[in-house]
Design an enzyme around this catalytic site. Sequence first.
Site, PDB file in Angstrom:
ATOM      1  CG  PHE A  57      -0.248  -0.074   2.546  1.00 17.01           C
ATOM      2  CD1 PHE A  57       0.318   1.050   3.144  1.00 17.01           C
ATOM      3  CD2 PHE A  57      -0.161  -1.299   3.209  1.00 17.01           C
ATOM      4  CE1 PHE A  57       0.954   0.971   4.372  1.00 17.01           C
ATOM      5  CE2 PHE A  57       0.481  -1.389   4.439  1.00 17.01           C
ATOM      6  CZ  PHE A  57       1.039  -0.246   5.019  1.00 17.01           C
ATOM      7  NE  ARG A  85      -0.507   4.983  17.480  1.00 12.19           N
ATOM      8  CZ  ARG A  85      -0.468   4.765  16.184  1.00 12.19           C
ATOM      9  NH1 ARG A  85      -0.122   5.725  15.356  1.00 12.19           N
ATOM     10  NH2 ARG A  85      -0.771   3.603  15.686  1.00 12.19           N
ATOM     11  CB  THR A  91      -4.127   1.691  11.814  1.00  8.82           C
ATOM     12  OG1 THR A  91      -3.028   1.945  12.688  1.00  8.82           O
ATOM     13  CG2 THR A  91      -3.745   2.069  10.396  1.00  8.82           C
ATOM     14  CG  ASN A 112      -5.913   6.495   8.741  1.00  2.02           C
ATOM     15  OD1 ASN A 112      -5.330   7.484   8.296  1.00  2.02           O
ATOM     16  ND2 ASN A 112      -5.270   5.421   9.165  1.00  2.02           N
ATOM     17  CG  HIS A 115       1.229   9.892  11.214  1.00  2.00           C
ATOM     18  ND1 HIS A 115       1.598   8.580  11.010  1.00  2.00           N
ATOM     19  CD2 HIS A 115       2.259  10.482  11.878  1.00  2.00           C
ATOM     20  CE1 HIS A 115       2.813   8.402  11.515  1.00  2.00           C
ATOM     21  NE2 HIS A 115       3.235   9.538  12.048  1.00  2.00           N
TER      22      HIS A 115
END
Length: 148
Positions: A57, A85, A91, A112, A115
């Site tokens: 990817f 996080r 993710t 998404n 980051h």
Amino acid sequence: MEQTFIMIKPDGVQRGLVGEIISRFEKKGFSLKALKFVNVDRPFAEKHYADLSAKPFFNGLVEYIVSGPVVAMVWEGKGVVATGRKLIGATNPLASEPGTIRGDFAIDIGRNVIHGSDAVDSATKEIALWFPDGVVHWQSSLHSWIYE
């Protein structure tokens, strides 16, 4: 005090989520130490994601990051990498809990929204890459109301 690198990806910028995301980190009690709004070129995106270069990817991820502007930030606070996080979520947004950024604002893993550094050493590398001139050193007047 620990620091982490956070990037609001092009879809988050285009969807007008910048203020909401910054607000979540501020409300948690973390301090913003650096911020820039930037169009990322392909070589820089490849350098940022170099650890993923062998993944199938990778090219799609790089194309996604260069597709529009991003907001790059450094946040500081106790346990900011791990807690950041948790604020972000998994993710894969479909595996993210409601109340997390991805759980609330994303559906596809390839879009998404955000980051966040996955470890303290990754944060150090990412901060050095994105902010080679360093960050702003300051302390909020609210610091003593957040930390013992």
